[in-house]
Enzyme design. Structure first.
Site, PDB file in Angstrom:
ATOM      1  NE  ARG A  63      -3.860   2.245   1.123  1.00 56.60           N
ATOM      2  CZ  ARG A  63      -3.818   3.553   1.006  1.00 56.60           C
ATOM      3  NH1 ARG A  63      -2.787   4.134   0.437  1.00 56.60           N
ATOM      4  NH2 ARG A  63      -4.794   4.300   1.433  1.00 56.60           N
ATOM      5  CD  GLU A  71     -10.490   1.702  -2.421  1.00 61.60           C
ATOM      6  OE1 GLU A  71     -10.163   0.603  -2.927  1.00 61.60           O
ATOM      7  OE2 GLU A  71      -9.735   2.339  -1.664  1.00 61.60           O
ATOM      8  NE  ARG A 105      -3.802  -2.693   2.265  1.00 63.34           N
ATOM      9  CZ  ARG A 105      -4.700  -1.795   1.856  1.00 63.34           C
ATOM     10  NH1 ARG A 105      -5.100  -1.791   0.596  1.00 63.34           N
ATOM     11  NH2 ARG A 105      -5.173  -0.897   2.677  1.00 63.34           N
TER      12      ARG A 105
END
Length: 142
Positions: A63, A71, A105
């Site tokens: 990320r 998104e 992440r």
């Protein structure tokens, strides 16, 4: 009541031990990035959206630190994804690990081979914004 008496030798070394203990505690309190900076260098293998991708040889997603891209299903999401793809696809990136997010992440500040910061480029191109909550104004747009 018991009384403890230190020998001369023990009394002389007590301040020395105290100093070493204090120094050890201070080192442990340093921010993680000052103790040992973890970096990942690898080729981009897949772009997931405008601020997330994977690197070859790494099972976790990356990320991009300090970046907030729409998104995929949101307005501007496909443009952000397409822009990130054109910017980093096939490139070998140098990522400084900044954190791990709640989804497991790696949150990384990543740089192209020419030294450009990916988040700064995405912000400059107008397809994403600075994630001020985490970047604390690092990119100067908060």
């Amino acid at each position: 009541m018991r009384r403890f008496v230190l020998s001369r030798r023990a009394a002389a070394s007590a301040p020395h031990r105290w100093s070493l203990t204090l120094i050890a505690c201070l080192v442990l309190l340093l921010p993680v990035d000052l103790r040992a900076e973890e970096r990942i260098q690898a080729r981009v293998s897949k772009i997931l959206d405008g601020d997330t991708f994977t690197l070859s040889g790494t099972s976790r997603r990356i990320r991009v630190w300090g970046l907030d891209a729409p998104e995929r299903n949101e307005r501007g999401g496909s443009t952000a994804t397409r822009t990130l793809r054109s910017l980093i696809s096939g490139q070998t990136l140098d990522c400084r690990v900044r954190d791990m997010d709640r989804y497991g992440r790696i949150v990384g500040q990543c740089f192209l081979p020419d030294g450009r910061d990916i988040a700064a480029e995405m912000i400059r191109l107008g397809v994403a914004t600075e994630y001020c909550r985490f970047s604390r104004g690092y990119y100067g747009t908060c």
